[in-house]
Design a protein around this motif. Sequence first.
Motif, PDB file in Angstrom:
ATOM      1  N   PHE A  74      34.792  31.415  57.847  1.00  0.00           N
ATOM      2  CA  PHE A  74      33.745  31.225  58.856  1.00  0.00           C
ATOM      3  C   PHE A  74      33.680  29.787  59.382  1.00  0.00           C
ATOM      4  N   PRO A  75      33.540  28.775  58.515  1.00  0.00           N
ATOM      5  CA  PRO A  75      33.504  27.405  59.052  1.00  0.00           C
ATOM      6  C   PRO A  75      34.837  26.984  59.687  1.00  0.00           C
TER       7      PRO A  75
ATOM      8  N   ARG B 273      27.410  17.257  62.111  1.00  0.00           N
ATOM      9  CA  ARG B 273      27.316  18.065  60.888  1.00  0.00           C
ATOM     10  C   ARG B 273      28.674  18.605  60.453  1.00  0.00           C
ATOM     11  N   ARG B 274      29.593  18.759  61.382  1.00  0.00           N
ATOM     12  CA  ARG B 274      30.931  19.213  60.981  1.00  0.00           C
ATOM     13  C   ARG B 274      31.618  18.181  60.103  1.00  0.00           C
TER      14      ARG B 274
ATOM     15  N   TYR C 259      27.113  33.769  52.716  1.00  0.00           N
ATOM     16  CA  TYR C 259      26.833  34.794  53.720  1.00  0.00           C
ATOM     17  C   TYR C 259      27.040  36.159  53.067  1.00  0.00           C
TER      18      TYR C 259
ATOM     19  N   ARG D 251      35.346  28.139  63.318  1.00  0.00           N
ATOM     20  CA  ARG D 251      34.477  27.516  64.294  1.00  0.00           C
ATOM     21  C   ARG D 251      34.821  26.051  64.551  1.00  0.00           C
TER      22      ARG D 251
ATOM     23  N   MET E  38      29.440  38.964  54.363  1.00  0.00           N
ATOM     24  CA  MET E  38      30.867  38.668  54.499  1.00  0.00           C
ATOM     25  C   MET E  38      31.515  38.613  53.114  1.00  0.00           C
TER      26      MET E  38
ATOM     27  N   GLN F 274      20.837  30.995  54.435  1.00  0.00           N
ATOM     28  CA  GLN F 274      22.122  31.204  55.117  1.00  0.00           C
ATOM     29  C   GLN F 274      22.109  30.651  56.533  1.00  0.00           C
TER      30      GLN F 274
ATOM     31  N   LEU G 236      25.387  19.022  66.010  1.00  0.00           N
ATOM     32  CA  LEU G 236      26.329  20.011  65.468  1.00  0.00           C
ATOM     33  C   LEU G 236      27.682  19.360  65.173  1.00  0.00           C
TER      34      LEU G 236
ATOM     35  N   ARG H 264      33.540  26.613  49.868  1.00  0.00           N
ATOM     36  CA  ARG H 264      33.260  26.729  51.298  1.00  0.00           C
ATOM     37  C   ARG H 264      32.895  25.377  51.902  1.00  0.00           C
TER      38      ARG H 264
ATOM     39  N   VAL I 207      24.376  23.599  59.059  1.00  0.00           N
ATOM     40  CA  VAL I 207      25.040  22.401  58.549  1.00  0.00           C
ATOM     41  C   VAL I 207      26.562  22.514  58.617  1.00  0.00           C
ATOM     42  N   SER I 208      27.081  23.740  58.797  1.00  0.00           N
ATOM     43  CA  SER I 208      28.535  23.802  58.935  1.00  0.00           C
ATOM     44  C   SER I 208      28.932  23.633  60.398  1.00  0.00           C
ATOM     45  N   GLY I 209      27.982  23.277  61.246  1.00  0.00           N
ATOM     46  CA  GLY I 209      28.321  22.971  62.627  1.00  0.00           C
ATOM     47  C   GLY I 209      28.375  24.187  63.527  1.00  0.00           C
TER      48      GLY I 209
END
Lengths: 268, 261
Positions: free
Chosen positions: B123-124, B99-100, B112, B127, B115, A142, B96, B173, A148-150
Amino acid sequence: MEASPAPATDSTGPTPVPAALRPDSWFKSFFLETASLARFTGRFFKEALLPPYEFEELLKQAFLIGYKSLPLVAITGFIIGLVLTIQSRPTLVRFGAISWLPAMVAVSLVREIGPVVTAIIFAGKAGSGIGAELASMNVSEQIDAMQVSGTNPFNFLVVSRVLAATVMLPVLVVFADALGLFGTFVGVNLQGDVSARLFVTQVFESLEFKDLLPALAKTFVFGWAVGVISCYKGFHSNSGTEGVGKATNSAVVFSIFMVLSLIWWPCS
Amino acid sequence: MTSTLPEKVDPPDTAAAVPGELVVVMAHVKKSFETNHVLQDLSLELHKGENLVVLGRSGSGKSVLIKCLVGLEELDEGQVNILGQDVASLPNAELLLLRRRIGFLFQSSALYDSMTVRENLEFPLRRQPGKRTAAELEALVREALQNVGLEEAMERLPSELSGGMRKRLGLARTLILKPEIMLYDEPTTGLDAITSKEISKLILDVQWIYHTSSIIITHDIDCARRTANRIIVLQDGRCTAQGSFEELASAADPWTRSFFE
Ligand SMILES: Nc1ncnc2c1ncn2[C@@H]1O[C@H](COP(=O)(O)OP(=O)(O)OP(=O)(O)O)[C@@H](O)[C@H]1O
Ligand SMILES: [Mg+2]
């Protein structure tokens, strides 16, 4: 694959000491671990100061960490106050100083025993929770998924938990102290008769501001130490279910060790 | 499962061949875990809009390969260049950001646990730069869940989902950010034939509508046949064969051919 045959001396020599038990490797891993923890701490300060700030997660963790430890801390505080009072009574009676009983118990409770016992319980309860949670997040990828999702997982997971622990331990200590004093009041009245008003007067006459402040300041440091160590152990756990168990275990042991070594600071 | 991807054109049933600029270049990559030499001099390229399928035996280093791509594992040697940026030399903040633009479906789904399904998807999104209203979030989450047929599970926890549902949630996701590059680690493993087929279709839809470039790791030959523009075969840490599905299925090398039998 280079499958070179094992050297012949291996099978004939004396049984080798397992690598982990040899003193040189023990020292090496000790220093490596310390260096790694120092780096982790440095990173904590850097990321705590720089944005983005995860306020929502901080509040959530503060609630969870504080709320989950509250019943245990409250019961312990009460019992310690009660027991300390009952045990101190015979000695004070022998010296004819029984009227000092509330004051004496209150001072030792608020100055030292309350913070330390609460911190140790906090290390067991919140420390194991944080260690296990982060370690299992690590094992099930996790933390990688956040990366990886930034999202910066250090900021999201570690900074929020360490700050929550730093803020919540002092609150818990205040609760424990209050219930400890209530326990003292009960203890005093089990074998004697002291009115609530007299008790409060005696306790607050004996407690000075300079008793309270260092005691409370210390609890911020305890909370911070428990947070950092548990997060470090969880974040750097090995893979596998065994890794989770080990991380949880050493989070608690090392946190308690840290609390005990910090007791002496800055109480003189 | 009703696909609500926002475009009228029906995507084709099999992947269309796409030439074009390179979005991923991996050059002479080596990666070992102590004495276990997993990747030995591996090079690969991914073109824009292309679906590249990676085949290989279990334990041949496929998951390690895509973790090296996004910097989850450090390389011992070699270079990885994604969207024109050298991954190893990027500072943390820029990594970062990069990676988005990449979606990563973990083999284990990596949901997760603390959650709910909805929060996993939000979540993603939360952010990402740019504020979204609650209604926009809700719409995006609902769309993502519809794409994988999980609308009714919105308020459940991942621990209450079946293995295949977890896989589909992981996929939702990953896709919710509409990434430019998708890395799928076994998207159809553990799913029944019908759902597998639907997931393959979804992968194609995504490629067709968002012009996503994808690397798809799979053991599912049917999925490979449907989705691949190009296939590479991984053996002993090297790429030993590449070509279209038909080329590899009739390859001279019996080991390569054995994947297709
Ligand atoms: N973190 C790690 N530490 C040590 N060894 C690892 C690690 N990750 C992977 N390996 C090793 O690397 C090799 C390749 O693993 P990988 O997970 O990439 O296989 P795979 O091709 O994805 O297999 P599968 O199809 O079963 O998922 C294995 O031998 C594994 O033991
Ligand atoms: Mg794998």
